[in-house]
Design an enzyme around this catalytic site. Structure first.
Site, PDB file in Angstrom:
ATOM      1  N   GLN A   1      84.319  21.627  60.625  1.00 46.55           N
ATOM      2  CA  GLN A   1      84.889  21.044  62.096  1.00 46.55           C
ATOM      3  C   GLN A   1      85.277  19.890  61.626  1.00 46.55           C
ATOM      4  O   GLN A   1      84.610  18.901  61.500  1.00 46.55           O
ATOM      5  CB  GLN A   1      83.729  21.167  62.824  1.00 46.55           C
ATOM      6  CG  GLN A   1      84.154  20.875  64.150  1.00 46.55           C
ATOM      7  CD  GLN A   1      83.053  20.957  65.446  1.00 46.55           C
ATOM      8  OE1 GLN A   1      82.389  19.966  65.338  1.00 46.55           O
ATOM      9  NE2 GLN A   1      83.176  22.054  66.372  1.00 46.55           N
TER      10      GLN A   1
ATOM     11  N   TYR B   1      85.491  15.175  73.719  1.00 44.17           N
ATOM     12  CA  TYR B   1      85.942  14.319  72.365  1.00 44.17           C
ATOM     13  C   TYR B   1      87.450  14.148  72.595  1.00 44.17           C
ATOM     14  O   TYR B   1      88.188  14.462  73.717  1.00 44.17           O
ATOM     15  CB  TYR B   1      85.357  14.661  71.358  1.00 44.17           C
ATOM     16  CG  TYR B   1      84.011  14.779  71.245  1.00 44.17           C
ATOM     17  CD1 TYR B   1      83.248  13.622  71.349  1.00 44.17           C
ATOM     18  CD2 TYR B   1      83.258  15.821  70.894  1.00 44.17           C
ATOM     19  CE1 TYR B   1      81.914  13.507  71.435  1.00 44.17           C
ATOM     20  CE2 TYR B   1      81.817  15.697  71.030  1.00 44.17           C
ATOM     21  CZ  TYR B   1      81.126  14.619  71.270  1.00 44.17           C
ATOM     22  OH  TYR B   1      79.609  14.806  71.321  1.00 44.17           O
TER      23      TYR B   1
ATOM     24  N   ARG C   1      88.001  24.893  68.871  1.00 40.11           N
ATOM     25  CA  ARG C   1      86.994  24.889  69.856  1.00 40.11           C
ATOM     26  C   ARG C   1      87.346  24.446  71.184  1.00 40.11           C
ATOM     27  O   ARG C   1      87.680  22.992  71.261  1.00 40.11           O
ATOM     28  CB  ARG C   1      85.744  24.398  69.122  1.00 40.11           C
ATOM     29  CG  ARG C   1      84.562  24.557  69.997  1.00 40.11           C
ATOM     30  CD  ARG C   1      83.151  24.247  69.494  1.00 40.11           C
ATOM     31  NE  ARG C   1      82.299  25.250  69.377  1.00 40.11           N
ATOM     32  CZ  ARG C   1      81.043  25.129  69.621  1.00 40.11           C
ATOM     33  NH1 ARG C   1      80.645  23.857  69.711  1.00 40.11           N
ATOM     34  NH2 ARG C   1      80.137  26.030  69.652  1.00 40.11           N
TER      35      ARG C   1
ATOM     36  N   GLY D   1      72.960  29.181  67.842  1.00 37.40           N
ATOM     37  CA  GLY D   1      72.689  27.764  67.762  1.00 37.40           C
ATOM     38  C   GLY D   1      71.427  27.583  67.431  1.00 37.40           C
ATOM     39  O   GLY D   1      70.892  27.276  66.166  1.00 37.40           O
ATOM     40  N   ARG D   2      70.635  27.343  68.353  1.00 30.51           N
ATOM     41  CA  ARG D   2      69.285  26.966  68.464  1.00 30.51           C
ATOM     42  C   ARG D   2      68.458  28.075  67.489  1.00 30.51           C
ATOM     43  O   ARG D   2      67.784  27.615  66.667  1.00 30.51           O
ATOM     44  CB  ARG D   2      68.556  26.898  69.631  1.00 30.51           C
ATOM     45  CG  ARG D   2      69.016  25.635  70.501  1.00 30.51           C
ATOM     46  CD  ARG D   2      68.690  25.706  72.131  1.00 30.51           C
ATOM     47  NE  ARG D   2      69.111  24.755  72.772  1.00 30.51           N
ATOM     48  CZ  ARG D   2      70.372  24.688  73.424  1.00 30.51           C
ATOM     49  NH1 ARG D   2      71.174  25.764  73.332  1.00 30.51           N
ATOM     50  NH2 ARG D   2      70.570  23.659  74.228  1.00 30.51           N
TER      51      ARG D   2
END
Length: 373
Positions: free
Chosen positions: A100, A187, A234, A330-331
């Site tokens: 990424q 971002y 993304r 994810g988690r």
């Protein structure tokens, strides 16, 4: 759940993936001095290589792109060599991994910037309800409000586009199978897209088409550098927020449906391999409207990946609609390196230890056990 759609193979660019379970980009803050990936990080990714494919934690494309201490970069020879250890370890387990490409823009602090200068952004607007993370001592740090940014010049924007392309080339040199442009979570690329962060009056601001110009140029440059079949992007489209303190995950647009469908059309035109949509993932977060998911599918012919608080059952249900091709965990992937096997066999999951998510060493990174009967 061996008969689940999660375990059906699918194509992604040059690869045939054995399943549709994805390890998404997850910030872990374990890089060494010089923001260099470590042997420990190589072990972490190799442990999870049974995912259909993996996307690395965000790697800043240049020193100004860092907003958190101890995150890895992808711009120096030492960083490329460190990432090569990661990709070699993953490929030894027959895994597929993309890098990424990350630039935080205004979500940074002068202490993280070269020469302690102001962070850069589309406009000189300070980020709100978000924190940067700075080192305060060996292995210790604190969350701080971002430093007010300065606006990029036109010439600097062109230089940043090339920095994205060079980081993509560096990723391929480091052995990655492809790259993902981080255009989410408030971002830099997201800042250009957002009318709330971009108040420019030149070719990069004003109308939505102008606000999408930076995205378009970065996508085109990276696609030319490494091939569109090795590229994903993304986004985090937020449609409402029941908790305004959570808006840090992205920027809520006045018309998110129109904004992001137009952004997705940029990806379709470039022919990128996949689109990743990160959903709001806090408790009681609003779901994405079905009308939006349908519009995404109608607008994009590549692979569509959704990430959120998905269980195996929710993921399988989404795949069955045909509106998604891949689902990220994810988690649960952090806590369960053998997650695909656990889901396939109905084995119990390890609980996540939230206090070890960011920074530190092996604890909470590589010490989660695989299942043993």
């Amino acid at each position: 759940m061996k008969d689940s759609l999660l375990f059906s193979p699918t194509r992604l660019g040059r690869h045939t993936l054995p399943n549709r379970m994805v390890l998404p980009p997850l910030t872990r803050q374990r890089a060494a001095t010089g923001d260099v990936p470590t042997d420990l990080m190589a072990q972490y990714y190799a442990q999870r290589a049974s995912a259909g494919f993996m996307i690395s934690e965000g790697a800043q494309i240049e020193p100004r792109g860092q907003g958190y201490a101890w995150t890895p970069g992808l711009y120096s020879a030492e960083q490329i060599a460190g990432w090569r250890k990661v990709t070699d370890a993953v490929h030894a387990q027959s895994g597929v991994i993309f890098a990424q490409l990350w630039h935080v823009g205004r979500v940074s602090h002068a202490l993280l910037q070269p020469g302690q200068q102001a962070p850069v952004a589309p406009s000189a607007l300070q980020a709100q309800k978000v924190k940067a993370f700075v080192e305060t001592g060996p292995g210790t740090g604190e969350l701080v409000a971002p430093t007010a940014p300065r606006a990029l010049t036109i010439a600097e924007i062109a230089e940043l586009v090339e920095l994205y392309a060079q980081a993509a080339r560096n990723a391929i040199e480091a052995g990655f199978d492809g790259v993902e442009i981080h255009a989410a979570n408030g971002y830099l690329v997201n800042q250009f897209i957002s009318a709330h962060a971009n108040t420019r009056s030149d070719a990069y601001g004003g109308s939505l088409d102008k606000r999408l110009r930076f995205l378009r140029e970065v996508v085109e440059a990276v696609a030319q550098a490494v091939g569109p079949d090795r590229l994903g992007v993304r986004f985090t489209p937020l449609f409402e927020s029941t908790d305004q303190d959570r808006v840090y995950i992205g920027l809520v647009e006045d018309d998110p449906h129109h904004t992001y469908i137009e952004a997705i059309k940029v990806l379709e035109q470039a022919g990128v391999a996949y689109l990743s949509i990160a959903e709001a993932d806090w408790d009681q977060a609003p779901d994405l409207p079905l009308s939006f998911r349908r519009a995404v599918r109608a607008s994009f012919s590549g692979r569509i990946l959704y990430a959120g608080r998905y269980t195996a059952e929710r993921a399988d249900a989404l795949l069955s609609t045909g509106l998604a091709d891949l689902v990220a965990f994810g988690r649960s992937f952090i806590a369960n390196p053998d997650l695909p096997a656990r889901i396939a066999h109905g084995w119990p999951l390890n609980p996540l230890r939230a206090e070890t998510l960011y920074g530190g060493g092996a604890e909470g990174l590589t010490d989660y056990p695989v299942y043993t009967a």
